[in-house]
Design a protein around this motif. Structure first.
Motif, PDB file in Angstrom:
ATOM      1  N   LYS A 178      60.687  39.004   6.682  1.00 45.33           N
ATOM      2  CA  LYS A 178      59.565  39.826   7.488  1.00 45.33           C
ATOM      3  C   LYS A 178      60.031  40.227   8.860  1.00 45.33           C
ATOM      4  CE  LYS A 178      57.900  39.230   3.206  1.00 45.33           C
ATOM      5  NZ  LYS A 178      57.600  40.021   2.483  1.00 45.33           N
ATOM      6  N   ARG A 179      59.013  41.211   9.080  1.00 51.22           N
ATOM      7  CA  ARG A 179      59.340  41.393  10.761  1.00 51.22           C
ATOM      8  C   ARG A 179      58.620  40.488  11.518  1.00 51.22           C
ATOM      9  NH1 ARG A 179      62.121  44.564  13.927  1.00 51.22           N
ATOM     10  NH2 ARG A 179      62.207  46.145  12.094  1.00 51.22           N
ATOM     11  N   GLU A 180      57.587  40.019  11.147  1.00 51.17           N
ATOM     12  CA  GLU A 180      56.987  38.688  11.698  1.00 51.17           C
ATOM     13  C   GLU A 180      57.253  37.511  11.654  1.00 51.17           C
ATOM     14  OE1 GLU A 180      54.620  39.535   7.717  1.00 51.17           O
ATOM     15  OE2 GLU A 180      55.784  40.769   9.450  1.00 51.17           O
ATOM     16  N   GLY A 181      58.344  37.280  10.572  1.00 46.65           N
ATOM     17  CA  GLY A 181      59.004  36.112  10.303  1.00 46.65           C
ATOM     18  C   GLY A 181      58.276  35.389   9.115  1.00 46.65           C
ATOM     19  N   ASN A 182      58.994  34.490   8.595  1.00 46.33           N
ATOM     20  CA  ASN A 182      58.289  33.839   7.527  1.00 46.33           C
ATOM     21  C   ASN A 182      58.231  32.186   7.702  1.00 46.33           C
ATOM     22  OD1 ASN A 182      60.935  32.722   6.581  1.00 46.33           O
ATOM     23  ND2 ASN A 182      61.107  34.312   5.196  1.00 46.33           N
ATOM     24  N   PHE A 183      58.665  32.006   8.882  1.00 44.59           N
ATOM     25  CA  PHE A 183      59.080  30.625   9.375  1.00 44.59           C
ATOM     26  C   PHE A 183      58.067  30.217  10.490  1.00 44.59           C
ATOM     27  CE2 PHE A 183      61.157  27.392  11.882  1.00 44.59           C
ATOM     28  CZ  PHE A 183      61.344  26.245  11.105  1.00 44.59           C
ATOM     29  N   ALA A 184      57.214  29.251  10.154  1.00 45.98           N
ATOM     30  CA  ALA A 184      56.032  28.885  11.126  1.00 45.98           C
ATOM     31  C   ALA A 184      56.516  27.887  11.924  1.00 45.98           C
ATOM     32  CB  ALA A 184      54.855  28.620  10.309  1.00 45.98           C
ATOM     33  N   GLU A 185      55.981  27.873  13.395  1.00 46.75           N
ATOM     34  CA  GLU A 185      56.159  26.680  14.139  1.00 46.75           C
ATOM     35  C   GLU A 185      55.429  25.391  13.326  1.00 46.75           C
ATOM     36  OE1 GLU A 185      56.983  24.157  17.015  1.00 46.75           O
ATOM     37  OE2 GLU A 185      57.630  26.043  17.135  1.00 46.75           O
ATOM     38  N   GLU A 186      56.018  24.249  13.281  1.00 44.91           N
ATOM     39  CA  GLU A 186      55.327  22.887  12.627  1.00 44.91           C
ATOM     40  C   GLU A 186      54.271  22.847  13.193  1.00 44.91           C
ATOM     41  OE1 GLU A 186      56.754  18.820  10.795  1.00 44.91           O
ATOM     42  OE2 GLU A 186      58.459  20.051  11.799  1.00 44.91           O
ATOM     43  N   SER A 187      54.086  22.561  14.752  1.00 45.12           N
ATOM     44  CA  SER A 187      53.000  22.000  15.506  1.00 45.12           C
ATOM     45  C   SER A 187      51.672  22.953  15.366  1.00 45.12           C
ATOM     46  CB  SER A 187      53.157  21.635  16.716  1.00 45.12           C
ATOM     47  OG  SER A 187      53.720  22.922  17.651  1.00 45.12           O
ATOM     48  N   THR A 188      51.893  24.295  15.502  1.00 43.34           N
ATOM     49  CA  THR A 188      50.736  25.188  15.472  1.00 43.34           C
ATOM     50  C   THR A 188      50.780  25.970  14.235  1.00 43.34           C
ATOM     51  OG1 THR A 188      52.376  27.069  16.193  1.00 43.34           O
ATOM     52  CG2 THR A 188      51.442  25.578  17.999  1.00 43.34           C
TER      53      THR A 188
END
Length: 704
Positions: A362-372
């Motif tokens: 995805k353009r916005e990414g599919n990997f999220a920052e664990e803490s936020t």
């Protein structure tokens, strides 16, 4: 040496563990585990701060950067404690003991493990990662250290009294299982299956909630349960789990191999470290799934795992390294993540469109920052289904699309290879190498791939040349041309497993003879005096722990007892040795009672129970190996977990036929290879055709 570290090394500079060497320039005055540290603590009458971790542990790195490299925190630690660092992979006995205590004292257990204890080695505070400053994650080191100092100064007698209670509790939970009333292993098997079915995730496979670990020994048990009972639900659970893991982000679709575990229930977002033992056990599980079903996807996955290991984890001398870190350039997962812009820059538009579609980029990414929980623009490559299911091509188009996808992935691999690589832990462990020998040997037969068995043989030679004393004794760790640390139960059990698989892959007598030799040493040095199982450490090891424990429960790999019992059962069936059979039977009697309340804690032991209690056979092929290829291929490519195989060539050594007496009279028929299928000390009339041989095996299973 990290940027915040001291220029003066501490005592860890003299160690061989890569993990301990990472901490050799910390301003903390680290000691290795040993007499000097505890004698100093007793002389100074101060508590011991024990930190247990491993080189590829992300939160171990975080705690080092926050606290162990901070001069103020280090000074507080040095004034308050004797500080000890332990590599859990180098000293699994220490790790296992304190993990048991942790599980009794708190719900937060993991690595790094933080233990504060008396000079007598009994803990009074235990936790996992401790932040530098107090906050939502709990008390921080800056507050914890002075609190412990004050408690030790004012309430030392109270602490010592409480630690005696802890020691008594530890003695109870680490002791050999006491003989209880007889519990049928078959009943324990059934209870174990029903518990696994209860915890099974119907949507994504696996068992329980996130985080999800692969637990390949669960899959191996389910395949056996299906094989012995015909229960198709067991096979479905195994297949769904294997398929979901292979599609998910826990599998490295660019460079292959599996990451350690998934942080979510969908197997999408991994914790990125890669461990050798995981690769070996998963290769075994996918290989057995291929044998059971004939589905090419499982063979392909197993081959990809082995390709990764042989390319990235093999030493020049043939042994296999331990692990690769989750972090690179100080960021977890950075090596494995992609932005959409990167992918479109590297690939042609057609390739990029296909990769983004198949792997959910995805353009916005599919990997999220664990803490936020916020998306970062980065993507982990994962699939929601096979390529043909996503793109829906015709058969001809599917071949072309798969070729295009592989071409694109090769380009991404080439670019990724130029990135800063995660740290490689290059120590070589006997137990994990034993598992890899087993995986390579089994895959070589299942896929009829001779290259794999050559790698298995080279690794075996490395272990025997460098980590074996010639009389049965194994060492645990090899690093920097130095072998050391007496072998543990897992070393003997896993290496003997590898030797048995290597014999059944090659039929070279020396591997079975060596398995028997090392197994005999193992029984005499590790067996409980009442035959209830096998201790973690040998009886001639100098006792530097407060208890000698027996490990029954599986962790990320099967327990030493689970592996050892199945090894002994297989060797007993191969040799007809009633003494080995008695050793296994007595251990099973006690272990079945010990795990009966929670059988899924020991699913590999349940597989051993199946081997002991269900109809099995010994298949002896009387022939030269080159004349029996059809029979050997039939045995190696099919899933027949209840049987053992032996080859009786005309030139078998006298020592081999003396060891396995029933082989003496077995011969070919009129110059043709002959197969003898034996059950309960009775052999069928020999047959000369592979199909007839397989019919006899199946007939005996159905008519037991």
């Amino acid at each position: 040496m990290r940027s915040g570290s001291s220029n003066k090394p501490n005592r860890l500079i003299h160690e061989n563990s890569p993990y301990l060497l990472q901490h050799a320039y910390n301003p903390v005055d680290w000691y290795p585990w040993g007499k000097e540290a505890f004698q100093t603590a007793r002389q100074k009458n101060i508590p011991v701060f024990l930190s247990i971790g491993y080189s590829t542990c992300h939160w171990c790195h975080v705690m080092e950067e926050e606290s162990f490299e901070d001069p103020k925190i280090a000074d507080m630690m040095n004034r308050t404690f004797i500080c000890i660092k332990v590599d859990r992979e180098e000293r699994p006995d220490i790790d296992s003991m304190y993990m048991k205590i942790c599980q009794q004292m708190t719900e937060r257990c993991g690595w790094p493990m933080t233990v504060i204890m008396t000079p007598g080695k009994v803990p009074f505070f235990i936790s996992t990662y401790v932040p530098k400053k107090s906050g939502l994650a709990g008390i921080g080191m800056a507050d914890l250290i002075p609190q412990i100092a004050e408690i030790w100064k004012t309430r030392q007698d109270e602490i010592v009294n409480k630690t005696e209670e802890i020691k008594q509790r530890l003695n109870r939970i680490t002791a050999a299982p006491e003989g209880a009333e007889y519990i049928s292993p078959k009943d324990v098997i059934q209870k174990g299956y029903h518990l696994l079915a209860h915890y099974y995730d119907q949507n994504y496979g696996g068992f329980g909630r996130a985080p999800k670990f692969p637990a390949p020994h669960n899959i191996m048990f389910l395949l056996r349960h299906w094989n012995y009972t015909g229960n198709t639900d067991a096979l479905k659970m195994a297949e769904t789990t294997l398929t979901s893991m292979q599609l998910g982000g826990i599998f490295d679709h660019v460079g292959y191999g599996f990451h350690r575990y998934s942080t979510d229930e969908k197997w999408k977002l991994p914790h990125f470290e890669k461990m050798l033992n995981d690769q070996a056990l998963l290769a075994l599980a996918y290989t057995e799934a291929y044998q059971a079903t004939g589905k090419k996807v499982y063979e392909n996955t197993a081959r990809k795992i082995l390709r990764y290991v042989l390319r990235d984890m093999r030493s020049e001398k043939g042994g296999f390294y331990s692990a690769e870190d989750a972090d690179s350039e100080g960021v977890e997962g950075k090596f494995y993540l992609w932005t959409e812009d990167e992918i479109r820059y590297i690939l042609t538009p057609e390739e990029a469109d296909l990769v983004c579609r198949v792997f959910n980029v995805k353009r916005e990414g599919n990997f999220a920052e664990e803490s936020t929980g916020k998306l970062t623009g980065n993507n982990i490559l994962y699939m929601k289904g096979e390529t043909s299911e996503i793109v829906e091509p015709t058969e001809k188009e599917n071949e072309e699309i798969q070729k295009l996808l592989n071409q694109a992935l090769d380009k991404l691999y080439e670019v990724r290879s130029a990135r800063v690589h995660p740290l490689k832990d290059d120590k070589i462990l006997t137990d994990w190498n034993g598992l890899m020998i087993a995986a390579l040997a089994k895959a070589s037969g299942a896929f009829q791939e001779p290259e794999y068995v050559e790698y298995a043989k080279t690794c075996t030679k490395f272990i025997l040349d460098n980590m074996y004393d010639g009389s049965g004794k194994l060492l645990h760790r090899y690093h920097r041309e130095n072998a050391g640390i007496d072998g543990f139960v897992d070393d003997y059990a896993a290496f003997v497993w590898g030797l048995i698989e290597l014999y059944e892959a090659t039929f070279e007598e020396k591997y079975l003879q060596k398995a028997l030799e090392i197994n005999d040493y193992f029984i005499s040095h590790f067996q409980d005096e009442k035959g209830r199982g096998f201790y973690f450490t040998s009886n001639d090891r100098s006792g530097d722990l407060i208890v000698r424990s027996m490990e029954i429960c599986d962790t990320s790999m099967p327990s030493g007892n689970s592996m050892a019992v199945l090894n002994i059962l297989r060797l007993a069936k191969m040799t007809g040795d009633h003494n080995l059979e008695s050793v296994a039977s007595e251990a099973i009697r006690h272990l079945a009672a010990a795990i009966s309340h929670n059988p899924i804690s020991s699913t590999y032991l349940l597989s051993a129970f199946y081997f002991a209690s269900e109809p099995g056979c010994e298949v002896v092929i009387a022939a030269e190996i080159d004349n029996a290829k059809d029979m050997i291929e039939a045995l190696q490519t099919n899933f027949i977990p209840q049987c053992v195989y032996l080859l009786r060539p005309a030139d078998s050594s006298e020592s081999f036929t003396e060891t396995i007496g029933y082989l003496k009279e077995m011969k070919g028929i009129n110059g043709r290879p002959a197969a003898y299928v034996c059950r309960n000390y009775t052999c069928s009339s020999p047959v000369t055709d592979a199909v007839e041989m397989m019919d006899l095996i199946e007939y005996g299973k159905k008519n037991h």
